[in-house]
Design a protein around this motif. Structure first.
Motif, PDB file in Angstrom:
ATOM      1  N   UNK A   1      45.654  29.243  33.037  1.00  0.00           N
ATOM      2  CA  UNK A   1      47.095  29.081  33.252  1.00  0.00           C
ATOM      3  C   UNK A   1      47.656  27.702  32.895  1.00  0.00           C
ATOM      4  N   UNK A   2      46.924  26.904  32.165  1.00  0.00           N
ATOM      5  CA  UNK A   2      47.389  25.569  31.781  1.00  0.00           C
ATOM      6  C   UNK A   2      46.881  25.277  30.366  1.00  0.00           C
ATOM      7  N   UNK A   3      47.373  24.193  29.800  1.00  0.00           N
ATOM      8  CA  UNK A   3      47.027  23.844  28.422  1.00  0.00           C
ATOM      9  C   UNK A   3      45.580  23.369  28.307  1.00  0.00           C
ATOM     10  N   UNK A   4      44.961  23.756  27.212  1.00  0.00           N
ATOM     11  CA  UNK A   4      43.594  23.359  26.895  1.00  0.00           C
ATOM     12  C   UNK A   4      43.628  22.635  25.556  1.00  0.00           C
ATOM     13  N   UNK A   5      42.930  21.512  25.467  1.00  0.00           N
ATOM     14  CA  UNK A   5      42.889  20.758  24.212  1.00  0.00           C
ATOM     15  C   UNK A   5      41.826  21.283  23.265  1.00  0.00           C
ATOM     16  N   UNK A   6      40.624  21.496  23.804  1.00  0.00           N
ATOM     17  CA  UNK A   6      39.480  21.858  22.978  1.00  0.00           C
ATOM     18  C   UNK A   6      38.827  23.126  23.512  1.00  0.00           C
ATOM     19  N   UNK A   7      38.385  23.974  22.607  1.00  0.00           N
ATOM     20  CA  UNK A   7      37.590  25.146  22.957  1.00  0.00           C
ATOM     21  C   UNK A   7      36.191  24.896  22.407  1.00  0.00           C
ATOM     22  N   UNK A   8      35.241  24.707  23.320  1.00  0.00           N
ATOM     23  CA  UNK A   8      33.852  24.415  22.987  1.00  0.00           C
ATOM     24  C   UNK A   8      33.063  25.714  23.133  1.00  0.00           C
ATOM     25  N   UNK A   9      32.440  26.168  22.046  1.00  0.00           N
ATOM     26  CA  UNK A   9      31.851  27.506  22.013  1.00  0.00           C
ATOM     27  C   UNK A   9      30.327  27.471  22.112  1.00  0.00           C
ATOM     28  N   UNK A  10      29.817  28.028  23.202  1.00  0.00           N
ATOM     29  CA  UNK A  10      28.385  28.246  23.409  1.00  0.00           C
ATOM     30  C   UNK A  10      28.107  29.740  23.291  1.00  0.00           C
ATOM     31  N   UNK A  11      28.316  30.287  22.130  1.00  0.00           N
ATOM     32  CA  UNK A  11      28.068  31.697  21.853  1.00  0.00           C
ATOM     33  C   UNK A  11      27.392  31.808  20.504  1.00  0.00           C
ATOM     34  N   UNK A  12      26.894  32.993  20.196  1.00  0.00           N
ATOM     35  CA  UNK A  12      26.264  33.214  18.897  1.00  0.00           C
ATOM     36  C   UNK A  12      27.305  33.078  17.787  1.00  0.00           C
ATOM     37  N   UNK A  13      26.828  32.662  16.623  1.00  0.00           N
ATOM     38  CA  UNK A  13      27.706  32.458  15.471  1.00  0.00           C
ATOM     39  C   UNK A  13      28.585  33.678  15.200  1.00  0.00           C
ATOM     40  N   UNK A  14      28.015  34.878  15.296  1.00  0.00           N
ATOM     41  CA  UNK A  14      28.783  36.090  14.989  1.00  0.00           C
ATOM     42  C   UNK A  14      29.863  36.395  16.028  1.00  0.00           C
ATOM     43  N   UNK A  15      29.838  35.722  17.188  1.00  0.00           N
ATOM     44  CA  UNK A  15      30.839  35.947  18.236  1.00  0.00           C
ATOM     45  C   UNK A  15      32.037  35.000  18.152  1.00  0.00           C
ATOM     46  N   UNK A  16      32.018  34.053  17.233  1.00  0.00           N
ATOM     47  CA  UNK A  16      33.001  32.961  17.251  1.00  0.00           C
ATOM     48  C   UNK A  16      34.366  33.334  16.689  1.00  0.00           C
ATOM     49  N   UNK A  17      34.445  34.218  15.699  1.00  0.00           N
ATOM     50  CA  UNK A  17      35.725  34.497  15.050  1.00  0.00           C
ATOM     51  C   UNK A  17      36.824  34.922  16.037  1.00  0.00           C
ATOM     52  N   UNK A  18      36.585  35.891  16.934  1.00  0.00           N
ATOM     53  CA  UNK A  18      37.655  36.226  17.887  1.00  0.00           C
ATOM     54  C   UNK A  18      37.971  35.084  18.851  1.00  0.00           C
ATOM     55  N   UNK A  19      36.992  34.272  19.151  1.00  0.00           N
ATOM     56  CA  UNK A  19      37.231  33.107  20.025  1.00  0.00           C
ATOM     57  C   UNK A  19      38.131  32.107  19.304  1.00  0.00           C
TER      58      UNK A  19
END
Length: 157
Positions: A72-90
């Motif tokens: 519910x608030x602003x986020x500056x960075x999205x840090x992804x700890x997921x598999x490479x194939x999961x990143x596009x929708x993120x």
């Protein structure tokens, strides 16, 4: 990609609220270790993991959200700890919430997500650990190279 030293330093100085997608509540997991380090260095960590959000589990003292859209608030960075194939929708979700940076962790290198983020005006970092880069570029390394607090010359007590 913003993997050059000047860009990484700028990103780490400017973006202080980090949504960590895939953050684990287990202390020995790399995501927990990296997030705890960043939190200890003044960053606000926002856990994103549907498993913990569903059970109401807080991670590092912060409310855990199921998705980026739930924050519910602003986020500056999205840090992804997921598999490479999961990143596009993120990456698309990061754009949708107005994040300023998509950071793919060490071993994560989705070039399509990188291109999407950059086309939308986000900074994008791939295949880098935010903790390692912070320690390397912002003075977080000590004499031994890693300040984990696990090994110490001080007696416990």
């Amino acid at each position: 990609m913003n993997n050059d030293i000047a860009s990484l330093q700028r990103i780490l100085r400017q973006y202080r609220t980090i949504a960590v997608v895939g953050l684990s509540a287990e202390w020995h997991r790399p995501s927990f270790f990296a997030a705890k380090y960043m939190q200890e260095h003044g960053y606000r960590i926002v856990p994103v993991n549907p498993r913990y959000a569903a059970s109401g589990t807080a991670i590092l003292g912060e409310t855990c959200y199921a998705t980026l859209a739930d924050i519910p608030f602003a986020v500056d960075m999205v840090d992804v700890f997921r598999k490479t194939e999961d990143v596009l929708p993120i990456a698309q979700q990061a754009i949708d919430i107005g994040a300023k940076c998509l950071w793919q962790q060490l071993g994560v290198n989705n070039l399509e997500a990188d291109a999407l983020a950059r086309a939308a005006g986000l900074d994008s970092v791939t295949n880098r650990c935010v903790k390692i880069e912070h320690a390397r570029l912002m003075g977080g390394l000590n004499w031994a190279g890693v300040n984990t607090g696990v090994i110490s010359a001080k007696r416990p007590g």
